[in-house]
Motif scaffolding. Sequence first.
Motif, short mmCIF file in Angstrom:
data_model
loop_
_atom_site.label_atom_id
_atom_site.label_comp_id
_atom_site.label_asym_id
_atom_site.label_seq_id
_atom_site.Cartn_x
_atom_site.Cartn_y
_atom_site.Cartn_z
N ILE A 31 41.83 41.59 38.51
CA ILE A 31 41.75 42.93 39.11
C ILE A 31 41.21 42.89 40.49
CG2 ILE A 31 40.98 45.32 38.62
CD1 ILE A 31 41.35 44.60 35.48
N ALA A 32 40.20 42.42 40.57
CA ALA A 32 39.35 42.58 41.87
C ALA A 32 40.23 42.00 42.86
CB ALA A 32 37.99 41.77 41.62
N ILE A 33 40.71 40.78 42.57
CA ILE A 33 41.53 40.06 43.62
C ILE A 33 42.82 40.96 44.18
CG2 ILE A 33 43.02 38.07 44.00
CD1 ILE A 33 40.77 36.29 42.55
N ALA A 34 43.57 41.53 43.00
CA ALA A 34 44.46 42.32 43.36
C ALA A 34 44.16 43.42 44.03
CB ALA A 34 45.12 42.65 42.15
N LEU A 35 43.10 44.11 43.86
CA LEU A 35 42.62 45.40 44.76
C LEU A 35 42.40 44.91 46.11
CD1 LEU A 35 40.31 47.18 42.11
CD2 LEU A 35 42.49 47.93 43.04
N LEU A 36 41.67 43.83 46.14
CA LEU A 36 41.36 43.33 47.76
C LEU A 36 42.44 42.93 48.48
CD1 LEU A 36 37.95 41.13 46.93
CD2 LEU A 36 38.16 43.62 48.18
N VAL A 37 43.37 42.22 47.69
CA VAL A 37 44.55 41.75 48.59
C VAL A 37 45.39 43.10 48.86
CG1 VAL A 37 46.76 40.62 48.11
CG2 VAL A 37 44.38 39.58 47.40
N THR A 38 45.57 43.91 47.93
CA THR A 38 46.41 45.04 48.28
C THR A 38 45.60 46.36 49.36
OG1 THR A 38 45.63 46.36 46.16
CG2 THR A 38 47.72 45.04 46.30
N GLY A 39 44.56 46.14 49.29
CA GLY A 39 43.70 46.89 50.32
C GLY A 39 43.32 48.19 49.56
N LEU A 40 43.30 48.08 48.32
CA LEU A 40 43.10 49.43 47.50
C LEU A 40 41.72 49.50 47.06
CD1 LEU A 40 46.10 49.72 45.04
CD2 LEU A 40 45.50 50.86 46.96
N ALA A 41 40.85 48.48 47.25
CA ALA A 41 39.43 48.29 46.84
C ALA A 41 38.64 49.35 47.89
CB ALA A 41 38.81 47.22 47.05
N ILE A 42 38.96 49.46 48.92
CA ILE A 42 38.34 50.42 49.80
C ILE A 42 38.44 52.01 49.50
CG2 ILE A 42 38.30 51.30 52.47
CD1 ILE A 42 39.07 48.75 53.05
N PRO A 43 39.61 52.51 49.01
CA PRO A 43 39.64 53.80 48.59
C PRO A 43 39.35 54.01 46.94
CG PRO A 43 41.93 53.21 48.82
CD PRO A 43 40.95 52.04 49.31
N VAL A 44 39.63 53.01 46.16
CA VAL A 44 39.30 53.02 44.76
C VAL A 44 37.93 53.15 44.29
CG1 VAL A 44 39.91 51.98 42.41
CG2 VAL A 44 41.77 52.22 44.31
N ILE A 45 37.17 52.18 44.81
CA ILE A 45 35.63 51.97 44.42
C ILE A 45 34.92 53.22 44.71
CG2 ILE A 45 33.78 50.70 44.66
CD1 ILE A 45 35.41 48.32 44.75
N PRO A 46 34.95 53.82 45.80
CA PRO A 46 34.14 55.15 46.17
C PRO A 46 34.76 56.35 45.24
CG PRO A 46 34.79 54.33 48.04
CD PRO A 46 35.54 53.31 47.20
N ILE A 47 36.09 56.41 44.81
CA ILE A 47 36.49 57.60 44.21
C ILE A 47 35.99 57.13 42.70
CG2 ILE A 47 38.62 58.06 43.17
CD1 ILE A 47 40.31 57.62 45.79
N VAL A 48 35.98 56.03 42.27
CA VAL A 48 35.50 55.80 40.81
C VAL A 48 33.96 56.12 40.77
CG1 VAL A 48 34.87 54.09 39.32
CG2 VAL A 48 37.15 54.09 40.32
N TRP A 49 33.43 55.69 41.84
CA TRP A 49 31.98 56.23 41.64
C TRP A 49 31.72 57.77 42.00
CZ3 TRP A 49 30.37 52.03 46.13
CH2 TRP A 49 30.04 50.85 45.61
N ILE A 50 32.34 58.26 42.83
CA ILE A 50 32.31 59.91 42.84
C ILE A 50 32.62 60.39 41.57
CG2 ILE A 50 33.36 61.85 43.87
CD1 ILE A 50 33.15 60.00 46.66
N ALA A 51 33.76 59.91 40.94
CA ALA A 51 34.28 60.62 39.78
C ALA A 51 33.15 60.27 38.50
CB ALA A 51 35.70 59.92 39.31
N ARG A 52 32.61 59.14 38.60
CA ARG A 52 31.63 58.93 37.72
C ARG A 52 30.41 60.09 37.67
NH1 ARG A 52 30.18 53.28 35.17
NH2 ARG A 52 29.88 54.90 33.49
#
Length: 56
Positions: A31-52
């Motif tokens: 999952i982490a590699i897929a997020l990094l490769v697709t470039g989704l880690a940048i917007p996804v991780i802060p969104i998850v932190w804010i949502a939590r």
Amino acid sequence: MAGLIQRTAQAVDDTWQSIWHRSSRAEKIVIAIALLVTGLAIPVIPIVWIARIVAN
């Protein structure tokens, strides 16, 4: 409006928990590699932190 934001944040948090916390170590790496490769880690991780934060 605040209720909608909190419900959305709770849904994001629940989805993240179901994906991340119920996965094996190998699945987390994939999952982490897929997020990094697709470039989704940048917007996804802060969104998850804010949502939590909002959900709690």
